[in-house]
Design a protein around this motif. Structure first.
Motif, PDB file in Angstrom:
ATOM      1  N   ILE A 119      35.621  40.858  53.610  1.00  0.00           N
ATOM      2  CA  ILE A 119      35.493  40.537  52.183  1.00  0.00           C
ATOM      3  C   ILE A 119      36.489  41.385  51.415  1.00  0.00           C
ATOM      4  CG2 ILE A 119      34.019  40.778  50.145  1.00  0.00           C
ATOM      5  CD1 ILE A 119      31.625  40.066  51.830  1.00  0.00           C
ATOM      6  N   LEU A 120      37.142  40.797  50.425  1.00  0.00           N
ATOM      7  CA  LEU A 120      37.985  41.545  49.489  1.00  0.00           C
ATOM      8  C   LEU A 120      37.376  41.469  48.098  1.00  0.00           C
ATOM      9  CD1 LEU A 120      41.773  40.729  50.136  1.00  0.00           C
ATOM     10  CD2 LEU A 120      40.611  42.912  50.462  1.00  0.00           C
ATOM     11  N   HIS A 121      37.402  42.583  47.382  1.00  0.00           N
ATOM     12  CA  HIS A 121      37.025  42.562  45.962  1.00  0.00           C
ATOM     13  C   HIS A 121      38.269  42.848  45.143  1.00  0.00           C
ATOM     14  CE1 HIS A 121      35.651  43.934  42.040  1.00  0.00           C
ATOM     15  NE2 HIS A 121      34.610  43.161  42.250  1.00  0.00           N
ATOM     16  N   GLU A 122      38.592  41.954  44.204  1.00  0.00           N
ATOM     17  CA  GLU A 122      39.767  42.089  43.338  1.00  0.00           C
ATOM     18  C   GLU A 122      39.303  42.289  41.900  1.00  0.00           C
ATOM     19  OE1 GLU A 122      42.827  42.873  41.746  1.00  0.00           O
ATOM     20  OE2 GLU A 122      43.388  42.171  43.759  1.00  0.00           O
ATOM     21  N   SER A 123      39.583  43.472  41.351  1.00  0.00           N
ATOM     22  CA  SER A 123      39.121  43.809  40.001  1.00  0.00           C
ATOM     23  C   SER A 123      39.988  43.211  38.902  1.00  0.00           C
ATOM     24  CB  SER A 123      39.085  45.333  39.823  1.00  0.00           C
ATOM     25  OG  SER A 123      38.225  45.935  40.750  1.00  0.00           O
TER      26      SER A 123
END
Length: 376
Positions: A119-123
């Motif tokens: 999973i990637l989280h992009e702010s």
């Protein structure tokens, strides 16, 4: 449950990773969480301070320009891929989560090598290079802003979750507000402008505010200003040369660092700051109008794209760093603060994009790779 979180360099990458780790530990007390970072960034302070283990690898951002240092960094990063693979092999995580930045490359690719869910989280509203390159490889991308979705056309799965932050909306009573204002030595009847440029401070914001203070132009509002710990003494000396005592300026409170940021953001009437993803998120959550001066050297100019998220819904003004000076900032401040109804409207507009229960939404996506606590 074993989790690896890749987060490095800046608080904007590391703090969301820590927030996610805290949520996992809250829901799964037996969860084992390891962070992957570098030896150079803030993760070396923030991650151990938060109570999590940190393993470091060689990883560098790759500049598109050909140079000797860039070539060296490419070879060092290749070594980082091997180091990340060894961590995966030894720790055997059930899932790998990246929260932005170049550290995600080695971590995500190593995880895929062992068929570990990712999973990637992009702010940011404008996704970084690492997120774009990895978007078609990871199982899910979580984004902080709706605007990011259209910029990741190759992603398998995108979910709008928001970005986790420590700052929350709090309703201060009138008595609480008065006590805070009195403690700061400020006026109970003037609008409050909260200005900051991050822990390192912003040279251009600081220089402009010095000019406003020297000319005593802030008669219609008062300023709470955190110029950054490293800049504070420099500013004190500059003001001293103008016979201005940094601790005794009418309608101004200057402090090296703001420890009660949640309290002051909720107290303030307007915010002046850079426009990192965390700041945009916090401004939206607290429902405050803002004047953003995007950091001009941010990768792919992502801070300007972040600022436009609020500017485009009538919640903020943008002054480009190259255009910032005393006159334009005074003009913008006067335009906003003279009309209280406009201040309220801008704040309400900002709050419209705030996302509630962010950690719950992120945790729900993580747990989709599990069934009854066991990996699918």
């Amino acid at each position: 449950m074993k989790v690896i979180i890749a987060a490095a360099q800046t608080g904007g990458h590391i703090n969301p990773g820590i927030a996610i780790a805290n949520k996992i530990k809250k829901e799964n007390k037996d969860a084992r969480i390891v962070f992957i970072g570098t030896v150079r960034g803030l993760e070396n302070d923030l991650v151990p301070r938060a109570g999590f283990d940190l393993k470091t690898i060689e990883a560098y951002g790759i500049n598109r320009k050909i140079s000797i240092s860039n070539i060296k960094n490419i070879f060092k990063t290749l070594k980082g891929f091997a180091e990340a693979k060894q961590i995966m092999k030894d720790f055997k995580p059930d899932i790998v989560i990246g929260t932005g930045g170049f550290i995600c490359g080695p971590a995500i690719i190593a995880a895929r090598k062992y068929k570990i869910p990712t999973i990637l989280h992009e702010s940011n509203a404008f996704p970084g290079i690492a997120t774009k390159l990895l978007s078609k490889k990871v199982d899910t991308i979580l984004v902080g802003f709706k605007d990011a979705i259209k910029r990741l056309p190759k992603a398998k799965n995108i979910v709008l979750t928001g970005t986790p932050t420590k700052i929350k909306k709090i309703n201060l009573s009138q008595v609480q507000k008065e006590d805070i204002i009195k403690e700061l030595g400020l006026n109970l009847n003037l609008p409050i402008v909260l200005a900051f440029g991050g822990s390192q401070g912003s040279q251009s914001i600081n220089s402009t505010l010095i000019e406003i203070i020297k000319c005593k132009e802030n008669i219609n509002y008062q300023i709470i200003w955190a110029p950054g710990q490293k800049q504070y003494e420099i500013i004190r000396e500059k003001l001293q040369k103008e016979n201005i005592d940094i601790n005794n300026i009418e309608n101004v409170k200057i402090m090296p660092y703001i420890y009660n940021m949640e309290e002051l953001m909720n107290l303030s009437d307007i915010i002046i700051s850079r426009s990192g993803a965390m700041t945009i998120t916090e401004v939206a959550i607290t429902g405050k109008p803002a004047i953003f001066i995007p950091f001009p050297f941010a990768t792919e100019n992502h801070q300007e794209y972040n600022a436009k998220v609020l500017r485009n819904i009538g919640a903020a003004k943008i002054i480009l760093d190259k255009d910032l000076n005393k006159q334009i900032l005074i003009k913008t401040l006067n335009e906003i603060t003279k009309d209280k109804s406009e201040l309220i409207k801008m704040g309400q507009n900002a709050n419209k994009i705030a996302i509630e229960n962010v950690e719950d939404k992120i945790y729900k996506e993580i747990m989709k790779f599990y069934k009854n606590g066991d990996k699918k």
